[in-house]
Design a protein around this motif. Sequence first.
Motif, PDB file in Angstrom:
ATOM      1  N   GLU A 138     -14.110   2.405  16.235  1.00 15.12           N
ATOM      2  CA  GLU A 138     -14.885   1.975  15.065  1.00 15.12           C
ATOM      3  C   GLU A 138     -14.251   2.510  13.781  1.00 15.12           C
ATOM      4  N   VAL A 139     -13.075   1.985  13.471  1.00  9.67           N
ATOM      5  CA  VAL A 139     -12.326   2.446  12.302  1.00  9.67           C
ATOM      6  C   VAL A 139     -12.007   1.306  11.337  1.00  9.67           C
ATOM      7  N   ALA A 140     -12.708   0.162  11.463  1.00  7.91           N
ATOM      8  CA  ALA A 140     -12.408  -0.975  10.591  1.00  7.91           C
ATOM      9  C   ALA A 140     -12.568  -0.631   9.102  1.00  7.91           C
ATOM     10  N   PRO A 141     -13.639   0.063   8.677  1.00  5.47           N
ATOM     11  CA  PRO A 141     -13.727   0.418   7.259  1.00  5.47           C
ATOM     12  C   PRO A 141     -12.557   1.292   6.800  1.00  5.47           C
ATOM     13  N   ALA A 142     -12.106   2.203   7.661  1.00  5.04           N
ATOM     14  CA  ALA A 142     -10.951   3.031   7.312  1.00  5.04           C
ATOM     15  C   ALA A 142      -9.689   2.180   7.212  1.00  5.04           C
ATOM     16  N   ALA A 143      -9.588   1.140   8.030  1.00  4.96           N
ATOM     17  CA  ALA A 143      -8.440   0.229   7.949  1.00  4.96           C
ATOM     18  C   ALA A 143      -8.453  -0.543   6.642  1.00  4.96           C
ATOM     19  N   VAL A 144      -9.631  -0.940   6.196  1.00  5.64           N
ATOM     20  CA  VAL A 144      -9.753  -1.635   4.902  1.00  5.64           C
ATOM     21  C   VAL A 144      -9.275  -0.725   3.779  1.00  5.64           C
ATOM     22  N   ALA A 145      -9.700   0.542   3.806  1.00  3.87           N
ATOM     23  CA  ALA A 145      -9.279   1.487   2.773  1.00  3.87           C
ATOM     24  C   ALA A 145      -7.781   1.745   2.824  1.00  3.87           C
ATOM     25  N   ALA A 146      -7.235   1.895   4.025  1.00  2.00           N
ATOM     26  CA  ALA A 146      -5.799   2.138   4.163  1.00  2.00           C
ATOM     27  C   ALA A 146      -4.997   0.934   3.693  1.00  2.00           C
ATOM     28  N   ALA A 147      -5.491  -0.259   3.985  1.00  4.49           N
ATOM     29  CA  ALA A 147      -4.810  -1.471   3.531  1.00  4.49           C
ATOM     30  C   ALA A 147      -4.810  -1.559   2.011  1.00  4.49           C
ATOM     31  N   GLN A 148      -5.936  -1.223   1.410  1.00  4.52           N
ATOM     32  CA  GLN A 148      -6.012  -1.254  -0.059  1.00  4.52           C
ATOM     33  C   GLN A 148      -5.015  -0.272  -0.663  1.00  4.52           C
ATOM     34  N   ASP A 149      -4.921   0.913  -0.100  1.00  9.50           N
ATOM     35  CA  ASP A 149      -3.954   1.897  -0.596  1.00  9.50           C
ATOM     36  C   ASP A 149      -2.521   1.390  -0.453  1.00  9.50           C
ATOM     37  N   ALA A 150      -2.308   0.535   0.562  1.00 12.30           N
ATOM     38  CA  ALA A 150      -0.970  -0.007   0.791  1.00 12.30           C
ATOM     39  C   ALA A 150      -0.700  -1.284   0.006  1.00 12.30           C
ATOM     40  N   GLY A 151      -1.732  -1.759  -0.741  1.00 15.47           N
ATOM     41  CA  GLY A 151      -1.540  -2.943  -1.576  1.00 15.47           C
ATOM     42  C   GLY A 151      -2.001  -4.239  -0.946  1.00 15.47           C
ATOM     43  N   PHE A 152      -2.973  -4.168  -0.015  1.00 16.29           N
ATOM     44  CA  PHE A 152      -3.477  -5.375   0.643  1.00 16.29           C
ATOM     45  C   PHE A 152      -5.006  -5.338   0.665  1.00 16.29           C
ATOM     46  N   ILE A 153      -5.637  -6.484   0.402  1.00 12.29           N
ATOM     47  CA  ILE A 153      -7.097  -6.579   0.428  1.00 12.29           C
ATOM     48  C   ILE A 153      -7.513  -7.320   1.686  1.00 12.29           C
ATOM     49  N   ALA A 170       2.791 -12.720   3.983  1.00 10.40           N
ATOM     50  CA  ALA A 170       2.311 -12.485   5.349  1.00 10.40           C
ATOM     51  C   ALA A 170       3.194 -11.469   6.063  1.00 10.40           C
ATOM     52  N   ASP A 171       4.493 -11.606   5.908  1.00  9.08           N
ATOM     53  CA  ASP A 171       5.418 -10.671   6.557  1.00  9.08           C
ATOM     54  C   ASP A 171       5.285  -9.264   5.989  1.00  9.08           C
ATOM     55  N   ALA A 172       5.032  -9.179   4.686  1.00 11.95           N
ATOM     56  CA  ALA A 172       4.840  -7.855   4.081  1.00 11.95           C
ATOM     57  C   ALA A 172       3.627  -7.157   4.700  1.00 11.95           C
ATOM     58  N   PHE A 173       2.559  -7.912   4.934  1.00 13.68           N
ATOM     59  CA  PHE A 173       1.376  -7.323   5.563  1.00 13.68           C
ATOM     60  C   PHE A 173       1.663  -6.922   7.006  1.00 13.68           C
ATOM     61  N   LEU A 174       2.344  -7.790   7.737  1.00 10.55           N
ATOM     62  CA  LEU A 174       2.650  -7.465   9.132  1.00 10.55           C
ATOM     63  C   LEU A 174       3.535  -6.232   9.238  1.00 10.55           C
ATOM     64  N   THR A 175       4.445  -6.051   8.285  1.00 11.09           N
ATOM     65  CA  THR A 175       5.287  -4.859   8.268  1.00 11.09           C
ATOM     66  C   THR A 175       4.454  -3.608   8.018  1.00 11.09           C
ATOM     67  N   ALA A 176       3.446  -3.746   7.134  1.00  9.97           N
ATOM     68  CA  ALA A 176       2.605  -2.594   6.790  1.00  9.97           C
ATOM     69  C   ALA A 176       1.519  -2.316   7.822  1.00  9.97           C
ATOM     70  N   TRP A 177       1.190  -3.292   8.662  1.00 13.26           N
ATOM     71  CA  TRP A 177       0.057  -3.204   9.579  1.00 13.26           C
ATOM     72  C   TRP A 177       0.091  -1.974  10.497  1.00 13.26           C
ATOM     73  N   PRO A 178       1.194  -1.637  11.139  1.00 14.52           N
ATOM     74  CA  PRO A 178       1.175  -0.447  12.003  1.00 14.52           C
ATOM     75  C   PRO A 178       0.813   0.836  11.257  1.00 14.52           C
ATOM     76  N   GLN A 179       1.334   0.998  10.049  1.00 14.36           N
ATOM     77  CA  GLN A 179       1.010   2.207   9.289  1.00 14.36           C
ATOM     78  C   GLN A 179      -0.432   2.172   8.798  1.00 14.36           C
ATOM     79  N   ILE A 180      -0.928   0.997   8.450  1.00 12.20           N
ATOM     80  CA  ILE A 180      -2.334   0.870   8.066  1.00 12.20           C
ATOM     81  C   ILE A 180      -3.232   1.354   9.201  1.00 12.20           C
ATOM     82  N   LEU A 181      -2.914   0.933  10.422  1.00 10.28           N
ATOM     83  CA  LEU A 181      -3.717   1.358  11.568  1.00 10.28           C
ATOM     84  C   LEU A 181      -3.537   2.849  11.842  1.00 10.28           C
ATOM     85  N   ALA A 182      -2.317   3.358  11.702  1.00  8.16           N
ATOM     86  CA  ALA A 182      -2.083   4.784  11.939  1.00  8.16           C
ATOM     87  C   ALA A 182      -2.930   5.623  10.980  1.00  8.16           C
TER      88      ALA A 182
END
Length: 393
Positions: A337-352, A374-386
């Motif tokens: 249950e970390v979806a809200p934290a993923a939203v915050a991490a994505a925002q910090d990385a430049g994605f809404i 889309a590719d920029a988000f996919l590249t950032a996705w692993p770190q967003i989840l981490a």
Amino acid sequence: MSELKERYAEAVMNTFGPPKLVLVRGEGAHVWDEDGNEYVDLLGGIAVNALGHAHPALVAAVSEQMQTLGHVSNFFATGPQVRLAERLLALASPDAGPREGRVFFANSGSEANEAALKATRRTGRTKLVSAAESFHGRTMGSLALTSKTAYREPFEPLPGDVTFVPYGDAAALAAVVDDDTAAVVLEPLQGEAGVNVPPPGYLAEARRITREHGALLWVDEVQTGIGRTGRWTAHDPALEPDLVTFAKGLAGGYPIGACVAFGEAGQLLGPGNHGTTFGGNPVAAAAALAVLDTVEAEGLLEHVRTLGAHLRDGLDHPHVVEVRGEGLLIGISLDAEVAPAAVAAAQDAGFIINATGPDRVRLAPPLVLTRADADAFLTAWPQILATAYEEGS
């Protein structure tokens, strides 16, 4: 806290909680906040900004229409209103040709669903069937069809005689629909729930069941329609539903809603049965026509199908339990249950992005999202989840 956030807290009713950002401008699938930070918008105003931000075709359509007629009330007709009604009847009809029908224009998805709900009452029946995890709006009528307890309980008792059944379960649907049922209302994909996808044949079975009992089939395309899934409608128009509701992406950010009623359902509401002050005004209609024209001219339906498949394929990760959806309406289930934290991490990385539940993330970007974004988000996705798992655990 910025000055504008402080003023927001003092002046705006607290129905949404504190705003995450103060946004000041946008272009395409990008937005900028008051501090100059740039973000890739993968939420699109919750599936609203079909053409992204500041699309020239939409800007021109609204500006030009305002120079002639902005609002005239529904005592009068305008060309954009009539042309849009004709377009919606055509795009929601099978390939064999347009079905006879009528359109009621409103200002939002909730209002489009309110019109459909009132139409069902004119059948002389009051029983309605909706699905678990459904979302049809926040007005009292549309809320009565929405299953989420947290939304419903503060406002009960709600109007209507509504039965909820598990989404995608045709046998459960058949067990409750009878000769007293006015309508069955279903989303072709459940967006607010995190993009639930029904099993193949479910909507067709719902059509068979409703016809067997003389009930209306009402398909809520508020979030899924107007190219969101790579088709004009997420349901197959050959299904021939009686009622189809649209909003969100229809005018690319300009408020609009539409209840499209086919066959006899198009005659259920007559003079005095329903109304609206702003619905179908020429500016909203011109904006919607510009969206429809641009989706066609820029080949966005094919683009959405291709890019959506690319995004879904690239979201796989050890913490991802499931990726669901069609086109650019994508739901992601996580194993914690970390979806809200993923939203915050994505925002910090430049994605809404946004969370539709504690373990569910939703993507609903503009249809004009580029492959590069889309590719920029996919590249950032692993770190967003981490980051999310580190901070959310």
